[in-house]
Every structure is written in structure tokens, then in C-alpha cells.
Motif scaffolding. Structure first.
Motif, PDB file in Angstrom:
ATOM      1  N   THR A 155       0.826  -1.212   0.000  1.00 16.66           N
ATOM      2  CA  THR A 155       0.000   0.000   0.000  1.00 16.66           C
ATOM      3  C   THR A 155       0.861   1.263   0.000  1.00 16.66           C
ATOM      4  OG1 THR A 155      -0.127   0.070   2.421  1.00 16.66           O
ATOM      5  CG2 THR A 155      -1.856  -1.151   1.257  1.00 16.66           C
ATOM      6  N   THR A 156       0.193   2.377  -0.301  1.00 16.84           N
ATOM      7  CA  THR A 156       0.824   3.694  -0.287  1.00 16.84           C
ATOM      8  C   THR A 156       0.306   4.512   0.895  1.00 16.84           C
ATOM      9  OG1 THR A 156      -0.923   4.633  -1.657  1.00 16.84           O
ATOM     10  CG2 THR A 156       0.984   3.670  -2.805  1.00 16.84           C
ATOM     11  N   ILE A 157       0.957   5.631   1.148  1.00 16.41           N
ATOM     12  CA  ILE A 157       0.482   6.534   2.206  1.00 16.41           C
ATOM     13  C   ILE A 157      -0.901   7.066   1.850  1.00 16.41           C
ATOM     14  CG2 ILE A 157       1.668   8.537   1.182  1.00 16.41           C
ATOM     15  CD1 ILE A 157       1.138   7.901   4.950  1.00 16.41           C
ATOM     16  N   THR A 158      -1.176   7.242   0.567  1.00 16.59           N
ATOM     17  CA  THR A 158      -2.500   7.702   0.143  1.00 16.59           C
ATOM     18  C   THR A 158      -3.552   6.621   0.403  1.00 16.59           C
ATOM     19  OG1 THR A 158      -1.806   7.077  -2.104  1.00 16.59           O
ATOM     20  CG2 THR A 158      -1.734   9.405  -1.536  1.00 16.59           C
ATOM     21  N   ASP A 159      -3.203   5.354   0.204  1.00 14.19           N
ATOM     22  CA  ASP A 159      -4.117   4.264   0.557  1.00 14.19           C
ATOM     23  C   ASP A 159      -4.433   4.270   2.043  1.00 14.19           C
ATOM     24  OD1 ASP A 159      -4.303   3.113  -2.014  1.00 14.19           O
ATOM     25  OD2 ASP A 159      -2.453   1.989  -1.713  1.00 14.19           O
ATOM     26  N   GLY A 185      -1.043   7.651  -6.526  1.00 14.47           N
ATOM     27  CA  GLY A 185      -2.450   7.483  -6.167  1.00 14.47           C
ATOM     28  C   GLY A 185      -2.727   6.185  -5.444  1.00 14.47           C
ATOM     29  N   GLY A 186      -1.902   5.173  -5.715  1.00 17.01           N
ATOM     30  CA  GLY A 186      -2.073   3.888  -5.052  1.00 17.01           C
ATOM     31  C   GLY A 186      -3.319   3.161  -5.524  1.00 17.01           C
ATOM     32  N   PHE A 187      -3.778   2.215  -4.705  1.00 13.76           N
ATOM     33  CA  PHE A 187      -4.902   1.349  -5.069  1.00 13.76           C
ATOM     34  C   PHE A 187      -6.257   2.017  -4.887  1.00 13.76           C
ATOM     35  CE2 PHE A 187      -1.498  -1.604  -3.835  1.00 13.76           C
ATOM     36  CZ  PHE A 187      -1.432  -2.405  -4.967  1.00 13.76           C
ATOM     37  N   THR A 188      -6.343   3.016  -4.027  1.00 12.44           N
ATOM     38  CA  THR A 188      -7.664   3.517  -3.615  1.00 12.44           C
ATOM     39  C   THR A 188      -7.942   4.957  -4.017  1.00 12.44           C
ATOM     40  OG1 THR A 188      -6.836   4.245  -1.457  1.00 12.44           O
ATOM     41  CG2 THR A 188      -7.638   1.969  -1.607  1.00 12.44           C
TER      42      THR A 188
END
Length: 561
Positions: A155-159, A185-188
Motif C-alpha cells: 500500500t501507499t500513504i495515500t491508501d 495514487g495507489g490502489f484507492t
């Protein structure tokens, strides 16, 4: 009886007085404790703005400092927190891995984005870091929108921000490059947008995020905002004042098609048709200005930072990379691009002050990699630099393979300075793969222009703590990376003799800026080493949210004091 009653009343009065005194003391203690206690979780910023400046070396801050205004880079660095010794701790240093590492708090060894493109050992084909054949383009009839974050492994910090707030946070990512929007943007993400050049010049997306472009995006595309930058590119300041850069006409730069020499001014309308039409904007500072125009429209139309639930706007400025690749680190074109970017940053901060509120948002600015000065220029200046003789290396290596193994097919593919072995051929020859790796590494190490060589066996079996092998190991993903890893000499590049490139373990590619600014950020500077994977956990600690799932970095404590 009456006497006892009076005494009883006296006793009760005494008890009440003692109780009241005790309660008063407790109140006083609680008040005193309250005054001394720190607020553990302050109200977080309404908006985080993540800025990645593609191919920005750290020394672009200091080199062009006297040309920057008070409200761009100077405001961020002077009123914020500047990390002076900030580095990538892995290779390859390129755009896809860079954006993924900034936002996951991890290295390619963990997040899996080992290059912009790489050889896929499962399919036997080259794959693109953001490419996804299972999604459709949105906003174009071409395949330019067929992208998603599906190759990310963590995951990313944005997720994590979206997950923390039960998807009530908004995340929007914007970049000229698809990978510069998709990976942050990541997954979410609510949306990721990138620019399709060519004859249309529109901002587009993918069915991964949406079924159709929002009305505001369609209106922006129809507004002619991109076409407004089809104009002459002249220096923002008198060219004679650009003393921090090389001469305007040098052999280390390449002209546009239809140009005799790469010199100012650049007449974009005259160069338009021969240089990809709207794609031409990418290789000018106007590409950054257009990116900001679109990002500010997203800020307004998506109402980012409009309530107390933290939102995230990820912006990647890509034109700095395109200009650097064409003209080189020391060109006047690069200097002018940064002077103009400084003005765009001032415009961004002014808009954030107006829309979100001064002191209500937090910004970080970094880069996805640095760049090498043009090796031809370095060599002419007397520095040891140049270009590996790939034809000679391939000839020598081919002869070695045929003499040692009777075939060159023992090498299945190469990408990102890594060789991939054909395990079936090795098995048929009844050879030990680790011994083959070692033999190939020993042979390559003897070639001119090759600095160091490591094997996949070493990457999997050892635990390197510092130096080049540690950088390579951080970039080595056990399932995706190759079997032999090649490091070329410092100052040498596998590239054309014009323009700058990147991708190596060397300091000119790893040393980049990191600035935090805004709510929750003290003024200050830091000289100890910090690393790219430290950014995401620093933000997570500040926001009080979970770290991205693969985080290997550490929060930068000085930024949070």
C-alpha cells in the motif's frame, strides 16, 4: 441527646470541609496536569500536497537560489524544514521506482516496481510499471489510458489515509506521465489523471478509477488551456544572467526537429507539427505550468481540503525530466525551467492559502531521481567520464559465452543493467546456476567501463548494510529482478552524447531535495542522512495513521518536533 446532635453536626461539618478540600485539591491537580500535558493527537492538516519534481538534483536548489523569488522554493525551504543529505538508497533510480518508493515508504525489494519497464520472468515479455491490459482508457480512443497500480505489491500513504478515514478522504493524483499519477495514487485513489499529447492534448484517466471523465475535466480539456501554451519559449530572465549554466549553443544538447541549433528562443508554433504537437509541451517549462493549471482546477472542483478530514493532492512535475534528458544538467534550458517552476510553486502556495487556509495544509517536495552531467561535457572538462563501448562489451561477452558454454542462449534477456539467465538451458547443460552467475560476473568485471558486478545469489544470501551492494540489494526483488547486476563506472552513461540521464547507484542520481512545509512542520535544516523511504512514515506519524504495509523507512523525528 442534644449535645450529641450538636457534636454530630460538627463532625459532619468537619467531614464536609475535609471532603471539599480534597475535591478542590483533586481539581487543582487535574488542572495542573492539563496545563502540562501535551495534546497527543492535534487536529491534522486539511490537505497534504505531495510534490515530486522529476529529475531534480539537490544542487538545483543552491545553484539557482539567487534567481528564485521569495514565494516559491525560498518560502518552502526558508519557512519549512530542509533535509540537505537526502538520498535514494536503492537502484535503479528512475521514475517508476522513485514515485513508488516515495509513497510506499519502501524500496523496490519490497514494493516490486523495479524499473519503468522490466523483463517479466513469468511471461517472458517486457512489462511496463503502470501498464494494465485489463483496464480501458477513459477520455481517449487510444490505449494511453490503459494503466493501473496493479504491479505494486504494497500500500501507499495515500491508501492508508483513505483506509484510516473509511474512504472519506479524497485522493487525487496528477502528472504529465501516467506512472507519475498512478503510483502515487495507489490502489484507492479517487482519481489519477495524466496527459495525452499528440493532436488532442487532453487529460485522461483509466477505467480503474472511473467510467467517464468528470464534467470539470471535460470542460478543462475543451477550454483550450493546453493550446494556450503553444507559444514562443523565451528565457524568463535575460539569458546573460544565467551564469550558473553552460553556453546556450554547445554540442551537449540536441535540437528539436526542424531546428539548426538548440538555442533560445524556441518558436513552438513553428516546431509544433514536426515534434509531436502537444507532446512538444512536455519538453518545455510550459508542461509544468499546464500540470499546475490542471491540479489547481482539481483542488477547486473536488473541494480538496474543504473539511476537517484530511485530503491528499499528489502532483508530479515531469517537464523537468524531459528538458534534462534533451538539454542536460548544465543547460540554460534546465535553469530556465527551474526559474519558471519556482514561479509556479509560488502560484500553488498562494492558491492553497486562499482555498485551504494558510497554516491548514502540509506540503512535501522531493524528486524521483537525480541526473548525471552530460558525460561528454565532463570529459571535455577533464573529468573521467564517458560512455561504455557496448558494441565491444557485447562482442567480448558473446565470445566468452560461446567458448565457455558453447552457446549465447544461456542469457535469456537483459534490462535495467541486469542479465536474466535461461534456467532451462543451464539445466540441460547440467550446470549450477549460482556457479554460472559467478563466472559471468567475474568475466564482466574485467571489461572497460564496468565498475562492479554482483549476482542474484549474493543479493538473496547476504545482508549488506552499506555501500553499492546495499543499494543494489534494496532494489533487488527476489521474484522480479535478474541474476547478474552490472554497475558502470561513475560518470559513464549508457546514453546518447547529448542530454543527461539517470538510473545508477552514484551520488549524482541519488542525492535529491526533501522539504516539508506547513502545518505541523517546524523551521529547520538537517544534515544527517535521510532516505526516500522515510517520507511516507514521517507523514503517517504526523497524521496518526497506519504506516504503508511494506514500510522500511523511519519517521524523521526532527521534522515532527
Amino acid at each position: 441527646m442534644e449535645s450529641f446532635y450538636i457534636k454530630g453536626r460538627g463532625f459532619m461539618l468537619l467531614a464536609l470541609l475535609l471532603t471539599a478540600g480534597h475535591l478542590a485539591a483533586q481539581v487543582t491537580i487535574r488542572e495542573r496536569r492539563g496545563e502540562q500535558r501535551e495534546e497527543v493527537f492535534d487536529q491534522p492538516p486539511k490537505l497534504i500536497v505531495g510534490i515530486v519534481v522529476d529529475q531534480m538534483r539537490f544542487d538545483y536548489l543552491s545553484r539557482f537560489w539567487n534567481h528564485y523569488g521569495e514565494d516559491g522554493f525560498r518560502r518552502l525551504a526558508g519557512d519549512g524544514f530542509l533535509c540537505r543529505n537526502h538520498h535514494f538508497n536503492y537502484a535503479p533510480t528512475s521514475t517508476g521506482p522513485g514515485h513508488a518508493s516515495v509513497y510506499t515508504g519502501a524500496t523496490p525489494a519490497v514494493h516490486g516496481i523495479i524499473g519503468n519497464n522490466w523483463y517479466d520472468k513469468e511471461t517472458g515479455e517486457d512489462v511496463y510499471c503502470a501498464g494494465d491490459s485489463q483496464v480501458q482508457s477513459v477520455g481517449t480512443e487510444s490505449g494511453a489510458g490503459m494503466n493501473s497500480p496493479h504491479r505494486l505489491l504494497v500500500t501507499t500513504i495515500t491508501d492508508e489515509l483513505r483506509l484510516h478515514h473509511q474512504m472519506r478522504s479524497k485522493v487525487v493524483a496528477v502528472s504529465l506521465k501516467d506512472r507519475g499519477a498512478v503510483l502515487p495514487g495507489g490502489f484507492t485513489a479517487n482519481a489519477a489523471y495524466w496527459f495525452e499529447g499528440g493532436q488532442d492534448g487532453n487529460w485522461i484517466s483509466s477505467s480503474y478509477y472511473m467510467e467517464a471523465l468528470p464534467d470539470w475535466v471535460r470542460k478543462f480539456n475543451a477550454s483550450g488551456a493546453a493550446g494556450a501554451y503553444k507559444r514562443v519559449w523565451e528565457p524568463a530572465e535575460p539569458l546573460r544572467t544565467y551564469v550558473e549554466s553552460n553556453l546556450d549553443n554547445v554540442p551537449y544538447e540536441s535540437p528539436f526537429a526542424g531546428q539548426e541549433a538548440p538555442v533560445f528562443p524556441y518558436d513552438l508554433p513553428a516546431l509544433w507539427d514536426g515534434n509531436g504537437a502537444f507532446d512538444l509541451l512536455r519538453i518545455t517549462p510550459f508542461g509544468n505550468s499546464l500540470t499546475l493549471d490542471f491540479a489547481l482546477e482539481a483542488l477547486k472542483e473536488e473541494e480538496l481540503g474543504a473539511d476537517l478530514i484530511t485530503d491528499f493532492l499528489a502532483i508530479s512535475f515531469s517537464s523537468t525530466d524531459y528538458v534534462g534528458h534533451k538539454f542536460g544538467v548544465d543547460s540554460k534550458e534546465v535553469q530556465d525551467t527551474y526559474i519558471r517552476l519556482d514561479r509556479d510553486l509560488a502560484r500553488l502556495l498562494d492558491e492553497l492559502d486562499d482555498r485551504v487556509g494558510e497554516g491548514e495544509y502540509t506540503v512535501f517536495l522531493t524528486s524521483d531521481h537525480g541526473a548525471v552531467p552530460v558525460p561528454a561535457y565532463l570529459a571535455d572538462a577533464g573529468v573521467r567520464a564517458g560512455y561504455p563501448d557496448n558494441a565491444l562489451i557485447q562482442k567480448q561477452f558473446g565470445e566468452f559465452l560461446r567458448y565457455t558454454y558453447g552457446t549465447t542462449e544461456i542469457i535469456k534477456a537483459s534490462s535495467n543493467s541486469q542479465l536474466f539467465l535461461d534456467r532451462d538451458v543451464i539445466r540441460n547443460l547440467e550446470l549450477d546456476p549460482s556457479e554460472v552467475e559467478a563466472q559471468l560476473a567475474a568475466e564482466l568485471l574485467g571489461y572497460e567501463g564496468i565498475y562492479q558486478v554482483y549476482t542474484g545469489t549474493q543479493m538473496r544470501g547476504a545482508s549488506y548494510k552499506q555501500g553499492i551492494p546495499a543499494i543494489l540489494q534494496n532494489g533487488f526483488n527476489q521474484k522480479r529482478s535478474g541474476d547478474v547486476l552490472i554497475v558502470y563506472d561513475p560518470g559513464f552513461a549508457q546514453y546518447s552524447p547529448t542530454g543527461s540521464t539517470h538510473g545508477t547507484v552514484h551520488n549524482y542520481d541519488t542525492h535529491v531535495p526533501l522539504i516539508f512545509y506547513g502545518k505541523g512542520i517546524p523551521r529547520g535544516q538537517l544534515y544527517r542522512r535521510t532516505e526516500i523511504p522515510d517520507i511516507a512514515p514521517t507523514l503517517a506519524a504526523m497524521l496518526g495513521i497506519a504506516f504503508p504495509s511494506g514500510t522500511t523507512g523511519e519517521p524523521i523525528a526532527e521534522v515532527l518536533k
